[in-house]
Scaffold this motif. Structure first.
Motif, PDB file in Angstrom:
ATOM      1  N   LEU A  24     -18.831   5.980  -9.203  1.00  0.00           N
ATOM      2  CA  LEU A  24     -18.014   6.817 -10.087  1.00  0.00           C
ATOM      3  C   LEU A  24     -17.584   6.052 -11.333  1.00  0.00           C
ATOM      4  N   TRP A  25     -17.190   4.793 -11.177  1.00  0.00           N
ATOM      5  CA  TRP A  25     -16.816   3.979 -12.335  1.00  0.00           C
ATOM      6  C   TRP A  25     -18.009   3.774 -13.258  1.00  0.00           C
ATOM      7  N   GLY A  81     -16.638   4.501  -5.137  1.00  0.00           N
ATOM      8  CA  GLY A  81     -15.887   4.276  -6.360  1.00  0.00           C
ATOM      9  C   GLY A  81     -16.678   3.529  -7.417  1.00  0.00           C
ATOM     10  N   ARG A  82     -17.521   2.607  -7.003  1.00  0.00           N
ATOM     11  CA  ARG A  82     -18.331   1.856  -7.973  1.00  0.00           C
ATOM     12  C   ARG A  82     -19.278   2.783  -8.724  1.00  0.00           C
ATOM     13  N   MET A  85     -14.769  -1.154  -2.598  1.00  0.00           N
ATOM     14  CA  MET A  85     -15.180   0.198  -2.979  1.00  0.00           C
ATOM     15  C   MET A  85     -16.652   0.404  -2.689  1.00  0.00           C
ATOM     16  N   PHE A  97     -11.046  -3.128  -5.486  1.00  0.00           N
ATOM     17  CA  PHE A  97     -12.315  -2.925  -6.189  1.00  0.00           C
ATOM     18  C   PHE A  97     -13.476  -3.560  -5.438  1.00  0.00           C
TER      19      PHE A  97
END
Length: 71
Positions: free
Chosen positions: A24-25, A21-22, A18, A15
Motif C-alpha cells: 500500500l505504501w 502495508g508495504r 508490515m 514498519f
C-alpha cells in the motif's frame, strides 16, 4: 529521551513487520510521484525561461507588487 527512543522503536518495528502495508505504501508513493510529475509539467510552467535577467526582474516585480488604483 527514553520516551523518544520508545516511540522511534515502535514505528521502526511496526514498519518492519508490515506485509500488506508495504504494498500500500508503494502504491501511495507511486501515485504521489505521478501526480506531482504531471502537475509540474502541465500546471507549473516556467514563465521566466528564455528571458534576460532584467526582464526576469521586471516580471517578478510586476507579479509581487500590487497595483495602486489611480483616482
Amino acid at each position: 529521551m527514553e520516551t523518544l527512543r520508545k516511540v522511534i522503536r515502535f514505528y521502526v518495528e511496526g514498519f518492519r513487520e508490515m506485509t500488506v502495508g508495504r504494498t500500500l505504501w508503494a502504491i501511495i508513493l507511486i501515485k504521489l510521484f505521478i501526480l506531482f510529475a504531471v502537475l509540474k509539467v502541465f500546471f507549473f510552467l516556467d514563465l521566466l525561461a528564455g528571458k534576460s535577467p532584467s526582464e526576469k526582474a521586471g516580471c517578478v516585480l510586476e507579479n509581487l507588487t500590487p497595483e495602486i488604483p489611480q483616482p
